[in-house]
Design a protein around this motif. Structure first.
Motif, PDB file in Angstrom:
ATOM      1  N   ALA A 470       0.844  -1.202   0.000  1.00  0.00           N
ATOM      2  CA  ALA A 470       0.000   0.000   0.000  1.00  0.00           C
ATOM      3  C   ALA A 470       0.876   1.248   0.000  1.00  0.00           C
ATOM      4  O   ALA A 470       0.630   2.206  -0.735  1.00  0.00           O
ATOM      5  CB  ALA A 470      -0.927  -0.024   1.206  1.00  0.00           C
ATOM      6  N   PHE A 473       2.745   1.570  -3.462  1.00  0.00           N
ATOM      7  CA  PHE A 473       1.955   1.973  -4.634  1.00  0.00           C
ATOM      8  C   PHE A 473       1.067   3.193  -4.394  1.00  0.00           C
ATOM      9  O   PHE A 473       0.111   3.443  -5.115  1.00  0.00           O
ATOM     10  CB  PHE A 473       1.120   0.787  -5.135  1.00  0.00           C
ATOM     11  CG  PHE A 473       1.973  -0.367  -5.594  1.00  0.00           C
ATOM     12  CD1 PHE A 473       2.671  -0.275  -6.801  1.00  0.00           C
ATOM     13  CD2 PHE A 473       2.139  -1.509  -4.817  1.00  0.00           C
ATOM     14  CE1 PHE A 473       3.484  -1.317  -7.221  1.00  0.00           C
ATOM     15  CE2 PHE A 473       2.967  -2.551  -5.236  1.00  0.00           C
ATOM     16  CZ  PHE A 473       3.640  -2.456  -6.449  1.00  0.00           C
ATOM     17  N   ASP A 501      -5.716   1.780   0.671  1.00  0.00           N
ATOM     18  CA  ASP A 501      -4.908   2.930   0.247  1.00  0.00           C
ATOM     19  C   ASP A 501      -5.657   3.680  -0.832  1.00  0.00           C
ATOM     20  O   ASP A 501      -6.599   3.143  -1.427  1.00  0.00           O
ATOM     21  CB  ASP A 501      -3.532   2.459  -0.256  1.00  0.00           C
ATOM     22  CG  ASP A 501      -3.625   1.634  -1.516  1.00  0.00           C
ATOM     23  OD1 ASP A 501      -4.012   2.180  -2.565  1.00  0.00           O
ATOM     24  OD2 ASP A 501      -3.320   0.405  -1.447  1.00  0.00           O
ATOM     25  N   ILE A 506      -5.473  -1.131  -8.911  1.00  0.00           N
ATOM     26  CA  ILE A 506      -5.073  -2.278  -9.760  1.00  0.00           C
ATOM     27  C   ILE A 506      -6.176  -2.523 -10.791  1.00  0.00           C
ATOM     28  O   ILE A 506      -7.363  -2.539 -10.451  1.00  0.00           O
ATOM     29  CB  ILE A 506      -4.897  -3.561  -8.909  1.00  0.00           C
ATOM     30  CG1 ILE A 506      -3.945  -3.294  -7.738  1.00  0.00           C
ATOM     31  CG2 ILE A 506      -4.386  -4.716  -9.739  1.00  0.00           C
ATOM     32  CD1 ILE A 506      -4.032  -4.289  -6.623  1.00  0.00           C
ATOM     33  N   ILE A 514      -2.506 -11.087  -9.708  1.00  0.00           N
ATOM     34  CA  ILE A 514      -1.449 -10.599  -8.801  1.00  0.00           C
ATOM     35  C   ILE A 514      -1.215 -11.496  -7.603  1.00  0.00           C
ATOM     36  O   ILE A 514      -0.197 -11.390  -6.940  1.00  0.00           O
ATOM     37  CB  ILE A 514      -1.735  -9.151  -8.313  1.00  0.00           C
ATOM     38  CG1 ILE A 514      -3.116  -9.102  -7.675  1.00  0.00           C
ATOM     39  CG2 ILE A 514      -1.578  -8.155  -9.448  1.00  0.00           C
ATOM     40  CD1 ILE A 514      -3.315  -7.836  -6.884  1.00  0.00           C
ATOM     41  N   THR A 525       6.038  -2.040 -13.676  1.00  0.00           N
ATOM     42  CA  THR A 525       5.963  -2.053 -12.203  1.00  0.00           C
ATOM     43  C   THR A 525       7.328  -2.384 -11.608  1.00  0.00           C
ATOM     44  O   THR A 525       7.781  -1.742 -10.664  1.00  0.00           O
ATOM     45  CB  THR A 525       4.927  -3.108 -11.741  1.00  0.00           C
ATOM     46  OG1 THR A 525       3.746  -2.919 -12.496  1.00  0.00           O
ATOM     47  CG2 THR A 525       4.631  -2.988 -10.268  1.00  0.00           C
ATOM     48  N   GLY A 530      10.126  -1.835  -8.202  1.00  0.00           N
ATOM     49  CA  GLY A 530      10.909  -2.987  -7.742  1.00  0.00           C
ATOM     50  C   GLY A 530       9.964  -4.104  -7.346  1.00  0.00           C
ATOM     51  O   GLY A 530       8.843  -4.188  -7.843  1.00  0.00           O
ATOM     52  N   THR A 532       9.187  -8.403  -6.296  1.00  0.00           N
ATOM     53  CA  THR A 532       9.409  -9.701  -6.944  1.00  0.00           C
ATOM     54  C   THR A 532       8.142 -10.354  -7.444  1.00  0.00           C
ATOM     55  O   THR A 532       8.181 -11.287  -8.233  1.00  0.00           O
ATOM     56  CB  THR A 532      10.045 -10.670  -5.936  1.00  0.00           C
ATOM     57  OG1 THR A 532       9.165 -10.730  -4.806  1.00  0.00           O
ATOM     58  CG2 THR A 532      11.404 -10.236  -5.518  1.00  0.00           C
ATOM     59  N   GLY A 535       5.130 -11.374  -2.876  1.00  0.00           N
ATOM     60  CA  GLY A 535       4.491 -10.925  -1.624  1.00  0.00           C
ATOM     61  C   GLY A 535       3.040 -11.371  -1.512  1.00  0.00           C
ATOM     62  O   GLY A 535       2.647 -12.018  -0.525  1.00  0.00           O
ATOM     63  N   SER A 560      -6.860   0.771  -3.450  1.00  0.00           N
ATOM     64  CA  SER A 560      -7.154  -0.657  -3.270  1.00  0.00           C
ATOM     65  C   SER A 560      -7.495  -0.957  -1.818  1.00  0.00           C
ATOM     66  O   SER A 560      -6.991  -0.302  -0.900  1.00  0.00           O
ATOM     67  CB  SER A 560      -5.925  -1.497  -3.626  1.00  0.00           C
ATOM     68  OG  SER A 560      -5.354  -1.048  -4.827  1.00  0.00           O
TER      69      SER A 560
HETATM   70  P1  ADP Z   1       5.703  -7.126  -5.425  1.00  0.00           P
HETATM   71  O1  ADP Z   1       5.061  -6.074  -4.561  1.00  0.00           O
HETATM   72  O2  ADP Z   1       6.924  -7.670  -4.837  1.00  0.00           O
HETATM   73  O3  ADP Z   1       5.820  -6.738  -6.822  1.00  0.00           O
HETATM   74  P2  ADP Z   1       3.307  -8.562  -4.768  1.00  0.00           P
HETATM   75  O4  ADP Z   1       2.933  -9.960  -4.944  1.00  0.00           O
HETATM   76  O5  ADP Z   1       3.302  -8.021  -3.379  1.00  0.00           O
HETATM   77  O6  ADP Z   1       4.720  -8.376  -5.424  1.00  0.00           O
HETATM   78  O7  ADP Z   1       2.377  -7.672  -5.658  1.00  0.00           O
HETATM   79  C1  ADP Z   1       2.118  -8.017  -6.963  1.00  0.00           C
HETATM   80  C2  ADP Z   1       1.637  -6.839  -7.794  1.00  0.00           C
HETATM   81  O8  ADP Z   1       0.350  -6.404  -7.357  1.00  0.00           O
HETATM   82  C3  ADP Z   1       2.492  -5.621  -7.640  1.00  0.00           C
HETATM   83  O9  ADP Z   1       3.615  -5.661  -8.477  1.00  0.00           O
HETATM   84  C4  ADP Z   1       1.527  -4.497  -8.007  1.00  0.00           C
HETATM   85  O10 ADP Z   1       1.446  -4.391  -9.404  1.00  0.00           O
HETATM   86  C5  ADP Z   1       0.188  -5.035  -7.511  1.00  0.00           C
HETATM   87  N1  ADP Z   1      -0.161  -4.446  -6.170  1.00  0.00           N
HETATM   88  C6  ADP Z   1      -0.069  -5.056  -4.963  1.00  0.00           C
HETATM   89  N2  ADP Z   1      -0.575  -4.258  -3.990  1.00  0.00           N
HETATM   90  C7  ADP Z   1      -0.945  -3.127  -4.583  1.00  0.00           C
HETATM   91  C8  ADP Z   1      -1.529  -1.912  -4.095  1.00  0.00           C
HETATM   92  N3  ADP Z   1      -1.831  -1.684  -2.793  1.00  0.00           N
HETATM   93  N4  ADP Z   1      -1.804  -0.933  -5.012  1.00  0.00           N
HETATM   94  C9  ADP Z   1      -1.517  -1.127  -6.319  1.00  0.00           C
HETATM   95  N5  ADP Z   1      -0.977  -2.248  -6.825  1.00  0.00           N
HETATM   96  C10 ADP Z   1      -0.700  -3.243  -5.991  1.00  0.00           C
END
Ligand code: ADP
Length: 784
Positions: A470, A473, A501, A506, A514, A525, A530, A532, A535, A560
């Motif tokens: 949160a 992004f 947030d 998304i 995701i 992204t 950054g 992976t 998460g 989101s």
């Molecule tokens: P990382 O954060 O390491 O890229 P995650 O699995 O945590 O991997 O998240 C995957 C993707 O989901 C992120 O790269 C982002 O595009 C999207 N995402 C996750 N949480 C949010 C958020 N709060 N707001 C916007 N996009 C999000």
């Protein structure tokens, strides 16, 4: 000429002519040609003007009546002729012979016998051979009809050759037939058959139709007695055929009751035989049908057996093929499982091995940054540090994910303070939020029990991931962490977690993806933020492991909301805890009563109370805590006048830099570089450090010296960190020992706490976390 014509025919020639005609008439009678016989007789009568000769014609006429069955007429004729014919004339003997025959036919056996006696007397004077034999024949007939079969047989047998000799063919045939009948009556069927065949041959060859008919009749009876119904029927058919050819219509016979009776008998027997034959035929047909059915059944059965056999063969073959495929699949599965295990082990080893050099990178960067570098150097060092930290979080995530995939993650169930956990996360992520110019808001439902039972580490992991995302992004916006109680049933409560947030949001298409491994919203992204992509996959897996589901509500540009509900048990100690806390409960007491929930951290009387994050009490239902980084002020002044909420009954004393001076720390580590880095980092913070190269050395030092903290590496040659801690706990329960380790696939955090470690710092550590944990170790006792 006329005179000649009118001149009466002489008696002699008249007799010759009449005798000749009567012979013909006799033959016609013997051949059953009754009409012809009658005509002949009439013509003889016409010729016979002489009374004696006429009498001879009448004798034959009587015979005619006898032959056609008009026995009464025959009898009355005989009576008349007896008066007319002189007793000494040869005609009288003839008449007597006819009389005897008629008497026998009429079953007037006494009269017949009388007639025979008369014949015998007459024969004395006129012993003509043919007459004697005829008399004998009649005698045998009488014997037969009076059931003296044996005697009859003897006589017939005796006279048969004589009859032949005398060419009395009719009587010969008749005698043969009667002999057969006598045998039949005596049940001598074989003999009966022999003489019957003889009689039949004779009758047929001479055309004695009456005898022939009698023969067929007897044959029919014999075959019937023998049970040869078909043969019997055949004779009956022949009988009828012969009778029909002879022109003996049934109507013509009607006047003769004997014949009528025989015919009726024959007909009824015929019918019976037909019925029997039909019965047999239908029985035969039934049997035939049965045989056909049996045959069909057997054929079907054999076909069925064959098809079953073939089927079985096919099945056996396909079974074999399936077995082969199965074992191939099992091999494949085993290979896949082996491969998965190899992958998991590989990742575990690699991540573990990466940590040591990474420790040097992050540690040395930190040390360099402490040496007041030039501005341009500082920039590079900071990039190096953030890169290092990124790599560390990547390693952490891979390790976590690896553990989840290998089903090695086990849920703990220990009592903890959820509010404290959430607040800690809020505080630790505060700086990050500040960097992004975000406000971090915490809304915590007051009604949530002070302590709940669950896995605090996993909850923190989930929230850190969600809040971290949160913050990442969202720029210049707001982040809300909401924790609310949905319901409480008996000793369980359902808690709703929400991380909201108002950041970039998304897109709908990506919302499902995701949560998959290594999935980010787009390649941009990675470049921009950054990360992976592991998460959320970890979050999803952890929440599912706890029996729930993560929900996402997001819109591009609006932000989101990630949410999930979790059930927690309520520990019994909760009530006790609540009651005592309101009376200024001394938390040291609890340490003794619930040692398993406590960390045996040595109390520090000098430690001062560190202020908690500011709590906004305005909201009655929940507390909203805007955790701006500024609220993390740790100056002791702030602490004194802070009003404490009912739930925050235990003061959290955190060590000040002053407290940390001259603290003696034992670093137990076998790797020289790591020794050097840890030592330098700690000395940079004015700690007094000593090094032990392995477990045994550490044990010796701990026994001899007084330390304030031990930082214990786990994997060491000789005595490892776990063993060493076990030994230490035997004599010192209070010395804080922190494990410096990468928790690998086969290790669980729970195990570490059970052994007696106070905390775990994953290696290589992030500096912030490292110092936080060390600081915590010098702080007063805390309850989680
Ligand atoms: P990382 O954060 O390491 O890229 P995650 O699995 O945590 O991997 O998240 C995957 C993707 O989901 C992120 O790269 C982002 O595009 C999207 N995402 C996750 N949480 C949010 C958020 N709060 N707001 C916007 N996009 C999000």
């Amino acid at each position: 000429m006329a005179q000649q014509t009118d001149r009466p025919v002489s008696t002699e020639s008249q007799q010759i002519a009449v005798d000749a005609i009567l012979d013909r008439a006799n033959l016609a009678l013997q051949r059953n040609k009754f009409a012809e016989a009658q005509k002949i007789i009439v013509s003889a009568e016409e010729i016979a003007t002489d009374s004696a000769i006429f009498a001879r014609t009448q004798i034959v006429h009587t015979k005619y009546y006898s032959f056609i069955g008009q026995l009464d007429k025959a009898a009355s004729n005989i009576k008349k002729l007896e008066q007319i014919i002189p007793k000494d004339s040869p005609s009288y003997l003839d008449l007597m012979l006819v009389k005897a025959a008629v008497n026998i036919k009429k079953k007037e056996f006494v009269e017949a016998n009388e007639a025979l006696k008369t014949i015998n007397i007459l024969l004395v004077n006129n012993p003509e051979r043919s007459n004697v034999i005829q008399a004998e024949y009649l005698k045998a007939d009488l014997l037969l009809h009076t059931s003296n079969f044996e005697e009859a047989i003897n006589v017939y047998k005796r006279i048969l050759p004589e009859l032949k000799e005398e060419k009395l063919f009719y009587f010969e045939a008749k005698a043969a037939f009667n002999l057969s009948l006598s045998y039949y009556k005596q049940n001598a069927i074989e003999d009966a058959n022999t003489s019957l065949d003889d009689a039949m041959a004779k009758a047929t060859s001479f055309g004695f139709t009456g005898i022939e008919l009698d023969c067929y009749d007897l044959k029919y009876n014999i075959e019937k007695t023998l049970g040869n119904y078909e043969l019997a029927l055949e004779y009956l058919v022949r009988y009828n055929r012969v009778r029909e050819t002879a022109g003996l219509s049934l109507a013509g016979q009607m006047s003769n009751p004997e014949i009528l009776g025989t015919i009726e008998n024959l007909q009824s027997e015929n019918n019976m035989l037909k019925a029997k034959t039909e019965e047999q035929t239908s029985e035969l047909k039934g049997r035939e049908m049965y045989s056909i059915l049996l045959f069909v059944l057997l054929t079907l059965l054999s076909l069925l057996t064959m098809s079953l056999f073939k089927n079985n063969k096919l099945r056996a073959r396909s079974n074999q093929a399936l077995e082969g495929k199965n074992s191939a699949l099992i091999d494949e599965r085993d290979r896949a499982q082996d491969a998965a295990k190899i992958k998991a082990d590989f990742l575990s080893t690699i991540t573990h091995e990466l940590r040591t050099p990474m420790y040097a990178v992050t540690g040395l960067t930190h040390l360099l940054l402490e040496t007041e570098p030039r501005d341009d150097q500082k920039d590079h060092l900071e990039t190096l540090q953030s890169s290092g930290e990124y790599l560390l979080s990547l390693i952490d995530n891979i390790l976590d994910f690896n553990k989840l995939e290998a089903n090695k993650v086990q849920l703990e169930s220990i009592p903890f303070d959820l509010k404290k956990r959430v607040e800690d996360i809020t505080v630790s992520l505060g700086n990050q939020a500040k960097d992004q110019l975000n406000n971090l808001n915490l809304e915590f439902d007051k009604s949530i029990p002070s302590r709940i039972k669950g896995d605090p580490v996993k909850i923190s992991q989930i929230l850190i991931n969600l809040v971290g995302n949160a913050i990442k992004f969202t720029k210049n916006g707001n982040i809300w962490i909401r924790v609310n109680q949905v319901k409480q049933i008996d000793d369980k409560c359902l808690i709703h977690f929400e991380v909201e947030d108002n950041g970039k949001g998304i897109s709908e298409e990506k919302q499902q993806d995701i949560f998959n491994n290594f999935t980010q919203e787009g390649s941009s992204t990675t470049r921009e933020y950054g990360g992976t992509g592991l998460g959320l996959a970890i979050v999803k897996n952890l929440i599912e492991l706890m029996g729930s589901k993560v929900e996402l509500d997001s819109k591009i540009g609006r932000g989101s909301v990630f949410s999930f509900d979790l059930w927690f048990e309520l520990p019994d100690s909760n009530k006790f805890y609540e009651e005592n806390s309101t009376k200024g409960y001394d938390h040291f007491k609890e340490v003794e009563e619930y040692p398993e929930y406590k960390k045996p951290v040595r109390s520090n009387s000098n430690a001062e109370i560190k202020p908690e994050p500011k709590i906004n009490e305005e909201n009655k239902e929940s507390t909203t805590t805007p955790v701006a980084p500024s609220t993390q002020d740790s100056s002791p002044e702030n602490t004194e006048d802070k009003p404490r909420s009912n739930n925050d009954v235990i003061a959290i004393k955190q060590a000040t830099p002053k407290d940390l001076i001259a603290k003696k720390i034992l670093i137990v580590e076998d790797n020289k570089i790591n020794q050097m880095i840890t030592r330098k980092i700690l000395e940079g913070k004015n700690f007094d450090c000593e090094i032990a190269n392995n477990g045994i050395e550490a044990l010796g030092k701990i026994k001899e010296n007084q330390y304030d903290l031990v930082l214990m590496d786990i994997h060491m040659p000789g005595m490892d960190g776990k063993q060493c801690t076990r030994e230490v706990r035997k004599f010192d329960r209070e010395l804080p020992i922190i494990a410096l380790t990468a928790v690998t696939l086969d290790e669980s955090e729970k195990e570490f706490y059970e052994i007696g470690f106070d905390d775990i710092i994953p290696k290589p550590f992030k500096m912030n976390e490292f110092f936080e944990k060390i600081q915590k170790a010098f702080t007063n006792y805390q309850i989680y």
